[in-house]
Structure formats: structure tokens, C-alpha cells
Design a protein around this motif. Sequence first.
Motif, short mmCIF file in Angstrom:
data_model
loop_
_atom_site.label_atom_id
_atom_site.label_comp_id
_atom_site.label_asym_id
_atom_site.label_seq_id
_atom_site.Cartn_x
_atom_site.Cartn_y
_atom_site.Cartn_z
N TYR A 36 41.17 43.96 46.54
CA TYR A 36 41.43 44.60 45.26
C TYR A 36 40.14 44.71 44.45
CZ TYR A 36 41.45 39.79 43.53
OH TYR A 36 41.11 38.51 43.23
N LYS A 56 38.23 44.28 40.85
CA LYS A 56 38.28 43.55 39.58
C LYS A 56 36.88 43.58 38.99
CE LYS A 56 39.60 39.04 37.71
NZ LYS A 56 40.07 37.71 38.09
N ILE A 91 47.74 40.28 40.57
CA ILE A 91 46.94 41.46 40.88
C ILE A 91 47.74 42.70 40.54
CG2 ILE A 91 45.71 42.70 42.71
CD1 ILE A 91 45.62 39.98 44.22
#
Length: 112
Positions: A67, A69, A101
Motif C-alpha cells: 500500500y 502511505k 489501511i
Amino acid sequence: MSSTLDRKNLLWEGSRMFLPEHREALSRQREKQEDFIPPELDEDQLQEINRIILEALHSDFPVLVKYVKNKRLHQSCGFIKKVHPDEHWLKIANGHHEEIIPFSAVCGVEKE
């Protein structure tokens, strides 16, 4: 050619300096180059991510979630503990560490 630069001004070669404004500009430019741009996921990839997440939630096996970030690519390995479809996030836990998330940040999920 010798190991020193052939610039004819060797007296000042060791004392180069940057103005603070130039140093900040160079720092911003380096940070911008390091920003991770997530790939556009097509419908098949999104369905595969969804399938693996739901299967991991119900079968309780670990997954690796990739992911974005703070404009950086992160990875988290663990068990999917909760998926909240209304608020668009999932919770992944690994021992005592839990992370929430957002769906929009997820760019890949793999079985471990």
C-alpha cells in the motif's frame, strides 16, 4: 588525467558552498523523485485483490498487503482481522501490531 578536476581554480575547489535556498530546492527535488506513484489497477486486478482479501478474512491465512502511505510504498504482512466496506478500510494484524489501511491505498495483495 590526474585525480583532481582540471578546472584551473584549485584554490577554491575545496570550499564550494550552496545557498540555503539552493540546498532546499535540491532537497525538494530529490524527495519528489523518490515519491512512489501507484499503478492504475484494472478491473481484473481489483477483483483479484478483493478475492484474496475476502478469502484471507474467512480462511484466516496470512497475506502481504502492499500500500501507499505518505507517497512511499509500504508492505505489511499479517492476518486480515476486519474489512469495513462502508468506511473503506481493512485492518491487518501481526502479533500485537495492527494497522488500518484504506482501500484506496492498497496496490497489491499476495498470499503468504
